[in-house]
Enzyme design. Structure first.
Site, mmCIF file in Angstrom:
data_model
loop_
_atom_site.group_PDB
_atom_site.id
_atom_site.type_symbol
_atom_site.label_atom_id
_atom_site.label_comp_id
_atom_site.label_asym_id
_atom_site.label_seq_id
_atom_site.Cartn_x
_atom_site.Cartn_y
_atom_site.Cartn_z
ATOM 1 N N ASP A 77 0.851 -1.189 0.000
ATOM 2 C CA ASP A 77 0.000 0.000 0.000
ATOM 3 C C ASP A 77 0.890 1.244 0.000
ATOM 4 O OD1 ASP A 77 -3.112 0.731 0.626
ATOM 5 O OD2 ASP A 77 -1.824 2.086 1.764
ATOM 6 N N ASP B 87 -7.297 -8.696 -3.992
ATOM 7 C CA ASP B 87 -7.228 -7.250 -3.787
ATOM 8 C C ASP B 87 -7.660 -6.563 -5.073
ATOM 9 O OD1 ASP B 87 -6.748 -4.648 -3.134
ATOM 10 O OD2 ASP B 87 -4.566 -4.815 -3.104
ATOM 11 N N HIS C 177 -6.537 -7.072 0.464
ATOM 12 C CA HIS C 177 -5.561 -5.986 0.353
ATOM 13 C C HIS C 177 -4.535 -6.053 1.479
ATOM 14 C CE1 HIS C 177 -3.982 -2.106 -0.801
ATOM 15 N NE2 HIS C 177 -4.193 -1.624 0.406
#
Length: 305
Positions: free
Chosen positions: A125, A252, A282
């Site tokens: 991320d 994801d 995710h």
């Protein structure tokens, strides 16, 4: 290195907010960077191979609680910082103090202040958007990279619909429950206690500025102010011959398939044991933390760490 931003006012989450967390026994260490206190977990032998775990949005180093024990058991030193605006790190009180560039500058200054070297970077991320920039700008400090559910966007690629929805929610929703947001990114969900742990750094909305703003900082248009710097970082990675591994998950909707460009363009990614983490969302650190950590251990051992 660019000058650090001057932050006139910041918030510091009271330590008692973390007192109820029973599954994260690690004590934070602090560095003062540009007048801000940055927290990190630093466990294991000082002279062991260091693994740098970079979290993303809207989490903090608690995200790595399932991975840290596996990495420590393998004999590594484990370093997991909290980004400015998250976890136990200070949180600038003014929106103007937040930007993609400022966060790279803060964390690069933190890296240099702690003189970290020989690092294996694991990033996901926003840990990728910041961590990969750190590696591209200070490549001599990094021995290898593991990328999972992350990217280094330049604003020239198609934006996934799932990300557009998330960005709109972060901007306009009057309701922004951090713990439940993290839960929504996990295939296996979270317990009430885990949700509370993700909520802990944010006593009220004034502490959630970074969490609200980060989705809007992702480069999604060609005129983004960070396009040139990210393209420069890509130029570095197109010549990167040190080991580079991808461990993306299969569930994801935002980053699915994002590993392909890295496998194709990074010399150090050739011939590596890339893997798809199955049945993980995710936040694969939550869904398959032990499995991901074991893959990092094998990768470091196989590449001379």
């Amino acid at each position: 290195m660019s000058a650090l931003p001057v932050v006139e006012k910041f918030l510091r989450t009271p330590e008692h907010r973390f007192s109820h967390i029973t599954d994260f026994p690690y004590q934070p260490r602090y560095s003062e960077i540009g007048g801000l206190r940055i927290a990190c977990i630093d466990e294991g032998p000082r002279d062991a191979t260091p693994i740098l775990l970079m979290h993303g949005e809207p989490t903090w180093s608690y995200l790595y609680r399932k991975m840290i024990p596996v990495l420590l058991a393998a004999g590594f030193r484990v370093i997991a910082p909290d980004l400015v605006g998250f976890g136990r790190s200070d949180k600038p009180a003014n929106r103007k103090d937040y930007s993609y560039l400022n966060h790279v500058s803060w964390m690069k200054a933190w890296l240099l202040a702690n003189d970290l070297r020989g690092l294996t970077l694991f990033c996901q991320d926003w840990g990728s958007l910041i961590g990969l920039r750190m590696a591209a700008e200070e490549p001599e400090r990094f021995a290898r990279i593991v990328l999972a559910n992350g990217a280094l966007p330049t604003g020239t690629m198609t934006v996934p619909k799932a990300f557009k929805i998330w960005r709109a929610f972060s901007r306009y929703s009057p309701w922004f429950p951090i713990g439940r947001i993290v839960k929504s990114g996990c295939v296996h969900g979270l317990s009430k206690a885990e949700i509370a742990a993700y909520d802990a750094p944010f006593p009220d909305r004034t502490y959630r500025i970074a969490a609200r703003l980060f989705p809007g900082f992702v480069p999604t248009t060609p005129d983004d102010p960070e396009r040139q710097r990210n393209e420069h970082a890509w130029d570095v990675f197109k010549r990167w011959d040190k080991p580079f591994l991808t461990l993306f998950s299969n569930r994801d909707p935002v980053t699915r398939g994002g590993y392909k460009a890295w496998m194709d363009l990074v010399p150090g990614a050739q011939g590596q044991p890339h893997a798809i983490t199955r049945n993980a969302g995710h936040f694969l650190q939550e869904d398959k933390g032990e499995e991901v950590a074991a893959a990092i251990v094998r990768f470091v051992q196989q590449t001379g760490g």
